[in-house]
Design a protein around this motif. Structure first.
Motif, short mmCIF file in Angstrom:
data_model
loop_
_atom_site.label_atom_id
_atom_site.label_comp_id
_atom_site.label_asym_id
_atom_site.label_seq_id
_atom_site.Cartn_x
_atom_site.Cartn_y
_atom_site.Cartn_z
N VAL A 15 -4.57 0.36 16.21
CA VAL A 15 -4.55 0.24 17.67
C VAL A 15 -5.70 -0.65 18.14
N ILE A 16 -6.89 -0.47 17.59
CA ILE A 16 -8.05 -1.28 17.98
C ILE A 16 -7.82 -2.74 17.66
N GLU A 17 -7.30 -3.03 16.45
CA GLU A 17 -7.03 -4.42 16.06
C GLU A 17 -6.02 -5.08 16.99
N LYS A 18 -4.95 -4.35 17.29
CA LYS A 18 -3.91 -4.92 18.15
C LYS A 18 -4.44 -5.11 19.57
N ALA A 19 -5.23 -4.15 20.07
CA ALA A 19 -5.76 -4.23 21.44
C ALA A 19 -6.76 -5.36 21.59
N SER A 20 -7.40 -5.75 20.50
CA SER A 20 -8.40 -6.82 20.59
C SER A 20 -7.78 -8.20 20.73
N SER A 21 -6.48 -8.32 20.39
CA SER A 21 -5.84 -9.64 20.45
C SER A 21 -4.64 -9.69 21.40
N ASP A 22 -4.23 -8.57 21.95
CA ASP A 22 -3.03 -8.52 22.79
C ASP A 22 -3.40 -7.85 24.12
N ASP A 23 -3.52 -8.67 25.19
CA ASP A 23 -3.96 -8.15 26.49
C ASP A 23 -3.00 -7.09 27.06
N ALA A 24 -1.70 -7.31 26.89
CA ALA A 24 -0.72 -6.34 27.41
C ALA A 24 -0.86 -5.00 26.68
N PHE A 25 -1.04 -5.06 25.37
CA PHE A 25 -1.21 -3.84 24.59
C PHE A 25 -2.52 -3.15 24.97
N ARG A 26 -3.56 -3.94 25.19
CA ARG A 26 -4.86 -3.39 25.60
C ARG A 26 -4.70 -2.63 26.92
N SER A 27 -3.99 -3.19 27.85
CA SER A 27 -3.74 -2.55 29.13
C SER A 27 -2.96 -1.24 28.95
N LEU A 28 -1.98 -1.27 28.05
CA LEU A 28 -1.21 -0.05 27.76
C LEU A 28 -2.11 1.02 27.17
N CYS A 29 -3.03 0.64 26.29
CA CYS A 29 -3.98 1.60 25.70
C CYS A 29 -4.79 2.30 26.77
N LEU A 30 -5.18 1.53 27.80
CA LEU A 30 -6.01 2.09 28.86
C LEU A 30 -5.22 2.97 29.83
N THR A 31 -3.93 2.70 29.98
CA THR A 31 -3.12 3.47 30.92
C THR A 31 -2.33 4.60 30.26
N ASP A 32 -1.86 4.39 29.02
CA ASP A 32 -1.06 5.41 28.34
C ASP A 32 -1.25 5.26 26.82
N ILE A 33 -2.29 5.85 26.31
CA ILE A 33 -2.61 5.70 24.88
C ILE A 33 -1.51 6.27 23.99
N TYR A 34 -0.83 7.30 24.45
CA TYR A 34 0.24 7.90 23.64
C TYR A 34 1.40 6.90 23.44
N ALA A 35 1.75 6.18 24.50
CA ALA A 35 2.78 5.15 24.40
C ALA A 35 2.30 4.00 23.52
N ALA A 36 1.01 3.66 23.64
CA ALA A 36 0.46 2.58 22.83
C ALA A 36 0.49 2.94 21.34
#
Length: 124
Positions: A15-36
């Motif tokens: 999750v950390i690796e993907k969030a560091s390179s994908d802005d949309a995924f990073r936003s999803l992590c911050l709003t709904d980590i379970y979905a991410a």
């Protein structure tokens, strides 16, 4: 599904690796980590498993609250686990055994002393 500690670490790394390179995924992590997590791994995380995501920008403080106590006179489950493992009867059994050993040692010491005194009297 039950997660092992290794699976949790692997998932967090992914999750950390993907969030560091994908802005949309990073936003999803911050709003709904379970979905991410489900998007990244295909696995669902139980909703009662708490996951906190903190954006690495700026200053942050995390405050971890202890377990709520039912009453001032009761110990929490964590406190009970930390003191569990014995009982009053177990302590009495242990200290009774130690007491018996001490009594036996004292009795032997007295017997040795009596024998030494009797020998001394016999020599007079």
């Amino acid at each position: 599904m039950s997660w092992t500690e290794e699976q949790v670490k692997e998932t967090a790394t992914l999750v950390i690796e993907k969030a560091s390179s994908d802005d949309a995924f990073r936003s999803l992590c911050l709003t709904d980590i379970y979905a991410a997590v489900k998007e990244a791994t295909g696995k669902e995380v139980p909703q009662d498993f708490k996951i906190n995501v903190v954006d690495g920008k700026g200053y942050h403080a995390n405050i971890v609250l202890p377990e709520a106590k039912a009453s001032a006179d009761e110990l929490s489950e964590t406190e009970l686990e930390s003191v569990a493992g014995g009982s009053k009867s177990g302590a009495n059994d242990f200290f009774g055994t130690v007491g018996n050993i001490a009594e036996d040692a004292a009795r032997r010491t007295v017997n040795v002393a009596e024998r030494a005194a009797n020998r001394a009297i016999d020599q007079i």
